[in-house]
Design an enzyme around this catalytic site. Structure first.
Site, PDB file in Angstrom:
ATOM      1  N   ASP A 364       1.038  -1.367  -0.252  1.00  0.00           N
ATOM      2  CA  ASP A 364       0.005   0.128  -0.354  1.00  0.00           C
ATOM      3  C   ASP A 364       0.871   1.729  -0.014  1.00  0.00           C
ATOM      4  O   ASP A 364       1.873   1.343   0.392  1.00  0.00           O
ATOM      5  CB  ASP A 364      -0.751  -0.095   1.469  1.00  0.00           C
ATOM      6  CG  ASP A 364      -1.864   0.551   1.283  1.00  0.00           C
ATOM      7  OD1 ASP A 364      -2.438   1.096   0.721  1.00  0.00           O
ATOM      8  OD2 ASP A 364      -2.932   0.757   2.269  1.00  0.00           O
ATOM      9  N   ARG A 440     -12.480   1.742   8.444  1.00  0.00           N
ATOM     10  CA  ARG A 440     -10.381   2.442   7.463  1.00  0.00           C
ATOM     11  C   ARG A 440     -11.103   3.125   6.784  1.00  0.00           C
ATOM     12  O   ARG A 440     -10.095   3.899   5.666  1.00  0.00           O
ATOM     13  CB  ARG A 440      -9.780   1.718   6.776  1.00  0.00           C
ATOM     14  CG  ARG A 440      -8.560   0.817   7.134  1.00  0.00           C
ATOM     15  CD  ARG A 440      -8.335   0.483   6.876  1.00  0.00           C
ATOM     16  NE  ARG A 440      -6.310   0.328   6.291  1.00  0.00           N
ATOM     17  CZ  ARG A 440      -5.729  -0.167   6.428  1.00  0.00           C
ATOM     18  NH1 ARG A 440      -6.012  -0.554   4.502  1.00  0.00           N
ATOM     19  NH2 ARG A 440      -4.089  -0.248   6.375  1.00  0.00           N
ATOM     20  N   LYS A 473      -1.390  -7.595  -4.805  1.00  0.00           N
ATOM     21  CA  LYS A 473      -2.370  -8.585  -4.107  1.00  0.00           C
ATOM     22  C   LYS A 473      -3.546  -7.647  -3.875  1.00  0.00           C
ATOM     23  O   LYS A 473      -3.590  -6.769  -4.235  1.00  0.00           O
ATOM     24  CB  LYS A 473      -0.815  -8.171  -3.245  1.00  0.00           C
ATOM     25  CG  LYS A 473      -1.861  -8.323  -1.195  1.00  0.00           C
ATOM     26  CD  LYS A 473      -0.946  -7.543  -0.582  1.00  0.00           C
ATOM     27  CE  LYS A 473      -1.527  -7.744   0.942  1.00  0.00           C
ATOM     28  NZ  LYS A 473      -0.078  -7.659   1.535  1.00  0.00           N
ATOM     29  N   ASP A 475      -6.220  -6.257  -2.208  1.00  0.00           N
ATOM     30  CA  ASP A 475      -6.769  -6.317  -1.008  1.00  0.00           C
ATOM     31  C   ASP A 475      -8.236  -5.662  -1.146  1.00  0.00           C
ATOM     32  O   ASP A 475      -8.663  -5.189  -1.904  1.00  0.00           O
ATOM     33  CB  ASP A 475      -5.786  -5.418   0.000  1.00  0.00           C
ATOM     34  CG  ASP A 475      -6.034  -5.725   1.266  1.00  0.00           C
ATOM     35  OD1 ASP A 475      -6.820  -6.178   1.381  1.00  0.00           O
ATOM     36  OD2 ASP A 475      -5.184  -5.305   2.050  1.00  0.00           O
ATOM     37  N   ASN A 477     -10.707  -4.156   1.840  1.00  0.00           N
ATOM     38  CA  ASN A 477     -10.184  -3.905   3.195  1.00  0.00           C
ATOM     39  C   ASN A 477     -11.216  -3.463   4.176  1.00  0.00           C
ATOM     40  O   ASN A 477     -11.160  -2.447   5.258  1.00  0.00           O
ATOM     41  CB  ASN A 477      -8.786  -2.885   3.742  1.00  0.00           C
ATOM     42  CG  ASN A 477      -7.806  -3.492   3.863  1.00  0.00           C
ATOM     43  OD1 ASN A 477      -7.912  -4.560   4.189  1.00  0.00           O
ATOM     44  ND2 ASN A 477      -7.010  -3.420   3.258  1.00  0.00           N
ATOM     45  N   ASP A 545      -3.370 -11.017   8.939  1.00  0.00           N
ATOM     46  CA  ASP A 545      -2.945  -9.407   9.560  1.00  0.00           C
ATOM     47  C   ASP A 545      -2.340  -9.791  10.837  1.00  0.00           C
ATOM     48  O   ASP A 545      -0.751  -9.662  10.580  1.00  0.00           O
ATOM     49  CB  ASP A 545      -4.209  -8.494   9.695  1.00  0.00           C
ATOM     50  CG  ASP A 545      -4.047  -7.531   7.886  1.00  0.00           C
ATOM     51  OD1 ASP A 545      -3.308  -8.244   6.916  1.00  0.00           O
ATOM     52  OD2 ASP A 545      -5.292  -6.615   8.048  1.00  0.00           O
TER      53      ASP A 545
HETATM   54  C1  GLA Z   1      -4.255  -5.105   4.972  1.00  0.00           C
HETATM   55  C2  GLA Z   1      -3.705  -6.004   4.816  1.00  0.00           C
HETATM   56  C3  GLA Z   1      -2.178  -6.364   5.159  1.00  0.00           C
HETATM   57  C4  GLA Z   1      -2.177  -5.010   4.000  1.00  0.00           C
HETATM   58  C5  GLA Z   1      -2.500  -3.296   4.415  1.00  0.00           C
HETATM   59  C6  GLA Z   1      -2.065  -1.977   3.918  1.00  0.00           C
HETATM   60  O1  GLA Z   1      -4.534  -5.088   6.042  1.00  0.00           O
HETATM   61  O2  GLA Z   1      -4.227  -7.382   5.149  1.00  0.00           O
HETATM   62  O3  GLA Z   1      -1.257  -7.133   4.589  1.00  0.00           O
HETATM   63  O4  GLA Z   1      -1.462  -4.796   2.863  1.00  0.00           O
HETATM   64  O5  GLA Z   1      -3.993  -3.430   3.994  1.00  0.00           O
HETATM   65  O6  GLA Z   1      -2.574  -1.195   3.837  1.00  0.00           O
END
Ligand code: GLA
Length: 732
Positions: A364, A440, A473, A475, A477, A545
């Site tokens: 990120d 978030r 990757k 994501d 969130n 995480d």
């Molecule tokens: C999530 C992912 C982490 C990371 C953060 C970045 O929490 O699970 O591994 O990539 O976002 O913001």
């Protein structure tokens, strides 16, 4: 053909290597479930049907006597309105307000192949498909129930299609994928509940009368509950006893339930959650429910898991391709968080030299003006403050150091502080004029809208086309709130969450087919969307995480109930651990992470020479065992959910065995040590009892029988959190 039909008794029998599944068309045309369990020779089970007289169980129209009630018979695809008061699989409403349904057999086909499910991920191949068309004799609504047999993994894949041949608009309010009535309640129900950073904890409780359900209403399969349910005989353990397992190839709201009626019959069901769901089906249209994967094991939970693993490795989208070495990834998230620039990244990449890591993933913070998690999602263009020359110099630096490059995206989201949101506030899921929730600090993009999906196909696809990207990757969130789409008419609002999933699958289908060389890793705050639907496109998922090796023992063991270990990403991270501040030995972190898709989540620049040497050793070891982890059979040997510190058994152990049983890799982890505890003996599994195996770490030869029936003693551990591995090679 493992599917047979006996026309005299109108019985269908589906056989796998060790199991049979039997259903029958009864008198008036009702489709009843007859049997699911250990394999049977062709049989007529008519005498077994359960029709006891009972007050208040109504008789169907024209029933031969008072014993004949849908409330008492084992249904195969139950509906509402005809006297079966247990949970239906299908509920629909008609223009006149009626919700009455009665499904009767119309026809069937048995075919050698398996048609794909339109717009939905599903298993491919199989050893034959049975499709039975049922219809309501009065209004003509049809349900096609479909069964595909996977002989070698003892799996039956089920789904249903609802076909509107009524000539009128119908609302489908519930369309589950599978429903089975088992003639007993003598089972424990096993589910995988959890939370962000504590996913897929195994919970086992005895069934009781009434409804018990595991579900998600979050718009994602979720950390909180996984789309999986098992019914296990009370005496079933890892190696013995009857177990039924069900999972769903779907990443959104689901329900998995068991309802025990007054006669101790258990109705087990799985499918799309009917909560906040209603689908308007126009005349001539078909609604396809996602695919459920069902397996039966007479040899405990271990076999159930291996059945799921085998069918996914053999038939689930991109999971199939992972039977090749996995990259060894280093991810900069826990090393830098948002605080990086080209120089810092290149220093980090260069410091990987000699470590055996082959892929660098930039996490990120590389886009928009993102320096923390409050801005820029949706603005998928380079953050020029951090990377003035773009991604190219970072990618070149990777290549110069013998590594591939990977990149983080969170495509399904938008920040309020973003150009995308300023241009298209209505592209977010929320209702104009109402205050809305954030998670978030972000909103969820409305993937039910084709223009949003098109935008993402273009922007994400553009970055993948312009840059040499080997790994993504992906994501996600937060979960969905304010469930309202500015793109849907009022009467289609309850379609939003399912349409979101169809939009996501269309986006993933597009990107994974346009960029077949890219490895996609799924992520949702770790393992918030660890399901077979997502795995179809993204063969590995960041499991949690929480990267602490001791927490991961439970998370990974729980995940392995359904999903192949190779589908879990697990990284060695720094200590004290960033989630729980625990300090664990480097070796333990390595062995736990190595039992999955391996990598690192730390800053190599802050490592000691000793730690660097340990990484080089670990990556070499992973390359040796990688095929076992990828394609081997997985056995859980000691459960982290049952540890007993006082008895010297606060531990976890597992192993991988190659399909020809010539190689194996076992890991033992002690959590808390105990003074003067009893010796801990671990029995291995899955080996050839007649073979002799060399164990590298013990530099000795042992019989397969000895290792499985007598076991291996673990040494006394002076410290907490120690781990051992055993690498086995067959000698004779
Ligand atoms: C999530 C992912 C982490 C990371 C953060 C970045 O929490 O699970 O591994 O990539 O976002 O913001």
């Amino acid at each position: 053909m493992p599917i047979s039909y006996q026309s005299e008794t109108r019985t269908f029998q589906l056989d796998t290597a060790h199991t049979s599944y039997i259903l029958r068309v009864y008198d008036g045309g009702y489709l009843f479930h007859e049997y699911w369990g250990r394999r049977l020779r062709p049989v007529d089970l008519t005498r077994l049907h359960r029709a006891y007289g009972s007050g208040f169980s109504p008789n169907w129209p024209g029933a031969p006597d008072r014993e004949h009630s849908l409330d008492l018979f084992p249904a195969e695809y139950p509906v509402y309105g005809g006297g079966d008061y247990r949970a239906p699989a299908l509920e629909a409403a008609f223009p006149d307000g009626s919700r009455l349904l009665d499904l009767q057999y119309v026809s069937h086909t048995i075919r050698p192949d398996k048609p794909a499910l339109p717009g939905l991920p599903s298993l491919d191949g199989g050893d034959g498909t049975l499709e039975i068309t049922l219809a309501d004799p009065t209004n003509g609504l049809k349900a096609v129930v479909s069964y595909t047999v996977y002989e070698d993994s003892d799996v039956i894949a089920r789904h249903a299609r609802i076909v509107n041949d009524t000539g009128e608009t119908v609302r489908v309010n519930r369309a589950l994928s599978a429903s089975v009535d088992l003639p007993s309640m003598d089972y424990d129900m096993i589910g995988l509940y959890g939370a962000h950073t504590r996913e897929r904890q195994v919970e086992r409780v005895p069934l009781r009368h009434g409804m018990q359900a595991l579900e998600s209403r979050r718009g994602a399969s979720s950390h909180q509950m996984n789309p999986f349910l098992a019914l296990a005989a009370p005496n079933a353990d890892e190696t013995t006893g009857e177990v039924y397992g069900l999972t769903l190839i779907y990443s959104g709201n689901f329900i998995a339930s068991a309802e025990v009626d007054s006669f101790n019959v258990t109705r087990v069901q799985i499918g799309l959650n009917p909560f906040d769901f209603s689908w308007k089906l126009e005349p001539g249209e078909t609604f396809t429910a996602p695919e459920a994967v069902l397996t039966y094991s007479a040899e405990g939970l271990g076999r159930m898991s291996r059945n799921f693993h085998r069918v996914f490795r053999g038939h689930l989208g991109r999971v199939k391709e992972t039977v090749r070495p996995n990259p060894i990834v280093i991810n900069n998230w826990e090393a830098t968080y948002f605080d990086f620039d080209e120089e810092k990244l290149c220093a980090l990449i260069e410091s990987c030299k000699g470590l055996g890591i082959d892929t660098f993933v930039l996490d990120d913070g590389w886009f928009g003006h993102r320096n923390d998690d409050t801005t820029s999602l949706g603005d998928w263009f380079i953050n020029r403050k951090k990377l003035p020359r773009g991604l190219k110099p970072v990618i070149d630096c990777c290549h110069a150091n013998g590594m591939n490059f990977g990149l983080w995206f969170e495509p399904e989201m938008v920040s309020e502080d973003s150009e995308l949101y300023r241009a298209h506030p209505d592209w977010a899921i929320k209702k104009e004029g109402r205050p809305f929730c954030t998670g978030r600090d972000q909103l969820v993009l409305d993937l039910s809208r084709p223009e949003v999906v098109a935008y993402l196909k273009e922007t994400i696809g553009g970055i993948l086309a312009e840059n040499d990207i080997f790994y993504v990757k992906w994501d996600m969130n937060r979960h969905i709130t304010d469930q309202y789409s500015a793109g849907l008419p009022a009467d289609r609002q309850p379609e939003l969450l399912h349409r979101y999933m169809l939009g996501l699958y269309s986006l993933l289908d597009d990107l994974t087919s346009r960029f077949p060389q890219v490895i996609f890793e799924g992520c949702s705050g770790g393992g918030g969307r660890f399901d077979a639907g997502l795995l179809y496109y993204m063969p590995q998922v960041w499991t949690s995480d929480d990267s602490d090796a001791i927490e991961r023992l439970k998370i990974q063991a729980g995940t392995s109930m359904v999903y192949p270990p190779r589908c879990m990403t697990a990284h060695v991270s720094a200590v004290p651990n960033h989630q729980v501040r625990r300090v664990t030995p480097f070796r333990t972190r390595g062995l736990v992470a190595m039992s999955a898709s391996f990598g690192y989540e730390l800053n190599p620049l802050s490592l000691s020479g000793e730690e660097r040497a340990a990484i080089a050793e670990q990556t070499a070891c992973y390359r040796r065992v990688n095929n076992l982890v990828a394609a081997g059979d997985f056995y859980r040997l000691a459960s982290p959910f049952e540890g007993d510190a006082a008895a010297g058994a606060d531990d976890a152990a597992w192993m991988f065995v190659s399909p020809d049983r010539s190689r194996a890799f076992a890991v033992y982890v002690r959590r808390l040590t105990t003074p003067a505890g009893p010796a801990r003996v671990i029995r291995l599994q899955g080996l050839d009892p007649d073979a002799v195996y060399h164990i590298d770490e013990l530099d000795g030869d042992f019989g397969g029988d000895e290792l499985m029936y007598a076991g291996l003693a673990t040494p006394y551990f002076m410290a907490d959190f120690e781990a051992l591995s055993f690498t086995l090679t067959r000698r004779v």
